[in-house]
Design a protein around this motif. Structure first.
Motif, short mmCIF file in Angstrom:
data_model
loop_
_atom_site.label_atom_id
_atom_site.label_comp_id
_atom_site.label_asym_id
_atom_site.label_seq_id
_atom_site.Cartn_x
_atom_site.Cartn_y
_atom_site.Cartn_z
N UNK A 48 0.82 -1.20 0.00
CA UNK A 48 0.00 0.00 0.00
C UNK A 48 0.85 1.26 0.00
N UNK A 49 0.24 2.31 -0.53
CA UNK A 49 0.78 3.67 -0.46
C UNK A 49 -0.26 4.51 0.28
N UNK A 65 3.13 -2.82 3.83
CA UNK A 65 2.41 -4.02 3.43
C UNK A 65 1.32 -4.33 4.46
N UNK A 66 0.22 -4.88 3.96
CA UNK A 66 -0.95 -5.16 4.77
C UNK A 66 -1.34 -6.63 4.68
N UNK A 67 -1.74 -7.19 5.83
CA UNK A 67 -2.34 -8.52 5.88
C UNK A 67 -3.62 -8.44 6.70
N UNK A 78 4.43 -0.75 8.30
CA UNK A 78 4.93 0.46 7.64
C UNK A 78 6.44 0.35 7.47
N UNK A 79 6.92 0.65 6.26
CA UNK A 79 8.34 0.50 5.96
C UNK A 79 9.07 1.82 5.77
N UNK A 186 -5.57 5.78 0.55
CA UNK A 186 -4.85 4.51 0.52
C UNK A 186 -4.96 3.91 -0.89
N UNK A 187 -3.83 3.58 -1.48
CA UNK A 187 -3.79 2.95 -2.80
C UNK A 187 -3.14 1.58 -2.65
N UNK A 188 -3.79 0.54 -3.18
CA UNK A 188 -3.31 -0.83 -3.02
C UNK A 188 -2.68 -1.37 -4.30
#
Length: 216
Positions: A48-49, A65-67, A78-79, A186-188
């Motif tokens: 995600x962004x 990244x999302x789970x 969050x990276x 949020x953009x996936x």
């Protein structure tokens, strides 16, 4: 803390996606397709962004990244620009800052006050009951924009918008506007559905050096 709490709502509402194959022809069909998938999907994995627009300063961009795993488990990793985790094990929500060695813990029912968020978290949400349709717009042949208001009074969320494909029903991005005027988009990317996710993803392993702080 308000932006951090808003992330919880974003995570939970992300479960509103729908990969049905036949294109929707009207808004009622769009809503039905979203609800159908929401009721049947079990897990989600995606990059995600996140763009946050503040009323008094420039926007902030985060990636990660999302789970998600029903019922009630999720992990936002969050990276950049800083690393931190938001994890729900189904009972509690933890915000962990590794560099500061601090973890804030919230009982899930208190961290997310809205009935909307609780419904999606537990896997019992209904888009027609928990959201009130405000407007919709056909952007092009590939995407519609659908905007909602919370059906129940919410102290944090004022408006929610989805960009959805009528061909697949999949929500590609969504935007929240909160009560302070912040806008969170949020953009996936690289989305995968119903993959096998180990429950260990949703457990925060504490060490003796981590300070635990009760959020409420």
């Amino acid at each position: 803390m308000l932006v951090r709490v808003m992330v919880f709502v974003l995570v939970l509402c992300w479960a509103l996606v729908n990969p049905c194959k036949l294109p929707a022809q009207n808004i009622e069909q769009i809503l039905n397709k979203i609800q159908h998938f929401y009721e049947n999907i079990q897990t989600i994995q995606a990059d995600f962004l996140q763009e946050t627009y503040f009323p008094d300063r420039n926007k902030e961009i985060r990636t990660g990244r999302l789970w998600i795993k029903k019922p009630g488990k999720f992990r936002w990793e969050y990276k950049s620009p800083e690393k931190f985790l938001i994890i729900s094990d189904g009972d509690n929500i933890y915000i962990y800052y590794p560099e500061e060695k601090q973890a804030f813990v919230y009982p899930s029912g208190k961290a997310i006050s809205s009935r909307l968020a609780l419904g999606f978290m537990s896997g019992r949400g209904n888009i027609k009951e928990d959201l009130k349709l405000e407007s919709f717009k056909v952007l092009n042949k590939n995407f519609w924009k659908v905007s909602f208001l919370p059906a129940y009074k919410d102290k944090k969320v004022e408006k929610i918008s989805f960009v959805v494909s009528p061909n697949t029903g999949e929500v590609k991005e969504f935007t929240f506007i909160n009560s302070t005027g912040e806008k969170i988009r949020i953009i996936f990317n690289q989305i995968r559905y119903n993959v096998n996710l180990d429950n260990k993803l949703f457990i925060l392993n504490f060490s003796e050096n981590i300070q635990i702080i009760n959020g409420y």
